[in-house]
Design a protein around this motif. Structure first.
Motif, PDB file in Angstrom:
ATOM      1  N   THR A   1      57.365  39.707  47.500  1.00  0.00           N
ATOM      2  CA  THR A   1      56.358  38.610  47.404  1.00  0.00           C
ATOM      3  C   THR A   1      54.990  39.269  47.350  1.00  0.00           C
ATOM      4  OG1 THR A   1      56.347  38.658  49.797  1.00  0.00           O
ATOM      5  CG2 THR A   1      57.674  36.981  48.784  1.00  0.00           C
ATOM      6  N   LEU A   2      54.177  38.796  46.394  1.00  0.00           N
ATOM      7  CA  LEU A   2      52.873  39.452  46.198  1.00  0.00           C
ATOM      8  C   LEU A   2      51.726  38.508  46.556  1.00  0.00           C
ATOM      9  CD1 LEU A   2      53.390  40.947  42.617  1.00  0.00           C
ATOM     10  CD2 LEU A   2      53.827  42.039  44.813  1.00  0.00           C
ATOM     11  N   ASN A   3      50.701  39.037  47.191  1.00  0.00           N
ATOM     12  CA  ASN A   3      49.447  38.275  47.122  1.00  0.00           C
ATOM     13  C   ASN A   3      48.606  39.090  46.143  1.00  0.00           C
ATOM     14  OD1 ASN A   3      48.124  40.355  48.392  1.00  0.00           O
ATOM     15  ND2 ASN A   3      48.652  39.543  50.417  1.00  0.00           N
ATOM     16  N   PRO A   4      47.500  38.512  45.623  1.00  0.00           N
ATOM     17  CA  PRO A   4      46.911  39.103  44.420  1.00  0.00           C
ATOM     18  C   PRO A   4      46.757  40.623  44.489  1.00  0.00           C
ATOM     19  CG  PRO A   4      45.391  37.563  45.505  1.00  0.00           C
ATOM     20  CD  PRO A   4      46.719  37.389  46.135  1.00  0.00           C
ATOM     21  N   LYS A   5      46.350  41.137  45.662  1.00  0.00           N
ATOM     22  CA  LYS A   5      45.990  42.562  45.635  1.00  0.00           C
ATOM     23  C   LYS A   5      46.793  43.385  46.624  1.00  0.00           C
ATOM     24  CE  LYS A   5      42.956  41.940  42.510  1.00  0.00           C
ATOM     25  NZ  LYS A   5      43.677  41.957  41.218  1.00  0.00           N
ATOM     26  N   ASP A   6      47.929  42.885  47.109  1.00  0.00           N
ATOM     27  CA  ASP A   6      48.702  43.661  48.065  1.00  0.00           C
ATOM     28  C   ASP A   6      50.132  43.116  48.054  1.00  0.00           C
ATOM     29  OD1 ASP A   6      48.325  44.498  51.627  1.00  0.00           O
ATOM     30  OD2 ASP A   6      49.404  45.442  49.964  1.00  0.00           O
ATOM     31  N   VAL A   7      51.031  43.818  48.777  1.00  0.00           N
ATOM     32  CA  VAL A   7      52.396  43.306  48.908  1.00  0.00           C
ATOM     33  C   VAL A   7      52.586  42.843  50.357  1.00  0.00           C
ATOM     34  CG1 VAL A   7      53.304  44.823  47.132  1.00  0.00           C
ATOM     35  CG2 VAL A   7      53.326  45.571  49.546  1.00  0.00           C
ATOM     36  N   ILE A   8      53.510  41.926  50.585  1.00  0.00           N
ATOM     37  CA  ILE A   8      53.834  41.501  51.947  1.00  0.00           C
ATOM     38  C   ILE A   8      55.222  42.054  52.253  1.00  0.00           C
ATOM     39  CG2 ILE A   8      54.357  39.505  53.429  1.00  0.00           C
ATOM     40  CD1 ILE A   8      52.262  37.963  51.624  1.00  0.00           C
ATOM     41  N   ILE A   9      55.342  42.822  53.328  1.00  0.00           N
ATOM     42  CA  ILE A   9      56.612  43.486  53.637  1.00  0.00           C
ATOM     43  C   ILE A   9      57.481  42.533  54.460  1.00  0.00           C
ATOM     44  CG2 ILE A   9      57.668  45.453  54.821  1.00  0.00           C
ATOM     45  CD1 ILE A   9      55.080  47.029  54.216  1.00  0.00           C
ATOM     46  N   SER A  10      58.629  42.101  53.877  1.00  0.00           N
ATOM     47  CA  SER A  10      59.490  41.166  54.622  1.00  0.00           C
ATOM     48  C   SER A  10      60.148  41.902  55.798  1.00  0.00           C
ATOM     49  CB  SER A  10      60.560  40.571  53.701  1.00  0.00           C
ATOM     50  OG  SER A  10      61.235  41.592  53.040  1.00  0.00           O
TER      51      SER A  10
END
Ligand SMILES: COc1ccc(S(=O)(=O)N2Cc3cc(C#N)ccc3N(Cc3cncn3C)C[C@H]2Cc2ccccc2)cc1
Ligand SMILES: [Zn+2]
Length: 330
Positions: free
Chosen positions: A1-10
């Motif tokens: 899952t991405l937010n515009p400028k980074d990744v979110i680590i599940s």
């Protein structure tokens, strides 16, 4: 899952080092001659061997690599006339693959398998009047190639074969106002090229020429909330950029400027628990390139299950010690 400028680590991403998985992944890679990806990457085969072998050495499992096949493969890739080494027979020799071959042969302590004088002649022949280096006879100029030339000749203890002062002068002509470096004079600062230029200055013992605080500030600004680092502002984090940035910070003695715990969490999350190996970002396909930089990055962060890596050469510290090489560190 991405937010515009980074990744979110599940939360279900790996949190510990899956050492055996990575050893088996690299041992298997390249054994299936019919594998599509293996054949499509023939043009970088020599570098692929360097990435895999170095990662295996750092994990203490280099005995899982086909040493004799690798050494005889390398000798078939040296061009008799130019002395240069190609990625795979019958491709053209190039400085990138000449360096990879020398890195592999020095790790194996088997420089006798090739014509060393021919390699020295090939690399020296690529230096230009402005001190820069071409990658091959087709003339592409890039600070990456200066780093390849200086690293390759220093591994052979033959820096006398080139004009070191002119090489340094060219690198410094690529320094930007932000303390960073690009591929040519005036090019935008980029983490991969900063690593090449800082590495060149370290081997040439000219780190005094750096704007250390400005550069270290630009480098630590690469870290994002996910803990990963990107190569330029506004880009997504990537495991290989994490290596370029933290190895540069290590040379500058500014590793404390990044959040090591968050970075380790990002690197661990880039592992694939099914296939083994590391990918550029959590959840992507793994490859030998990112597997090396995941293992090397964890080594720099002090993971005791991995052997020490030299941040300038991206090779086992024990190899650099055996060669009695002392790249400058601040
Ligand atoms: C996507 O398929 C590719 C694309 C390009 C290349 S490449 O030109 O040979 N090369 C080396 C490389 C090797 C592998 C592996 N195995 C994977 C990627 C990758 N990239 C691309 C990449 C890395 N991070 C994100 N991206 C998109 C860097 C590139 C340039 C480079 C070469 C040598 C040293 C440093 C950098 C190989 C495969
Ligand atoms: Zn990458």
């Amino acid at each position: 899952t991405l937010n515009p400028k980074d990744v979110i680590i599940s939360i279900d991403r790996p949190k510990i080092l899956l050492l055996k998985k990575h050893i088996d992944y690299l041992a298997k890679y390249g054994t299936d001659q019919d594998d599509y990806e293996y054949n499509m990457t023939e043009y970088l085969r020599m570098s692929g061997i360097y990435w895999s072998l170095t990662a295996m050495e750092l994990m203490g499992a280099s005995d899982r690599m086909p040493k004799d096949d690798i050494i005889s493969f390398i000798s078939t890739c040296q061009n008799k006339e130019s002395g240069g080494i190609s990625a795979c027979f019958p491709h053209d020799p190039h400085i990138l693959y000449t360096l990879s071959a020398i890195q592999v042969l020095t790790m194996y302590n088997r420089l006798d398998a090739i014509d060393v004088e021919g390699v020295v002649k090939f690399v020296a022949s690529l230096q230009q009047p402005d001190g820069s280096f071409y990658g091959d006879i087709w003339g592409e100029q890039d600070t990456r190639f200066t780093f390849c030339a200086v690293m390759c000749l220093s591994l052979l203890h033959r820096l006398d074969a080139i004009n070191v002062d002119k090489a340094v002068e060219f690198v410094l002509s690529c320094m930007n106002f932000d303390g960073g470096f690009g591929s040519k004079p005036g090019s935008e600062s980029h983490a991969g090229l900063i690593y090449c230029c800082v590495g060149t200055l370290s081997i040439c013992k000219r780190l005094d020429a750096l704007k250390v605080d400005a550069l270290a500030w630009w480098l630590c600004e690469r870290q994002l909330p996910s803990g990963g680092l990107n190569g330029r502002p506004e880009k997504l984090p990537d495991l290989c950029y994490s290596w370029w940035v933290i190895s540069s910070l290590k040379i500058l003695n500014k590793m404390r400027w990044v959040d090591k715990e968050r970075l380790e969490q990002f690197i661990m999350a880039c592992q694939d628990p099914d296939t083994g190996g590391f990918s550029d970002r959590p959840g992507d396909i793994t490859d030998p390139f990112h597997t090396l930089f995941g293992v090397a990055g964890l080594s720099l962060l002090g993971n005791s299950k991995i052997k020490p890596v030299n941040p300038v050469y991206c090779m086992p510290q024990e190899t650099i010690d055996r060669l009695k090489l002392k790249p400058q560190m601040l």
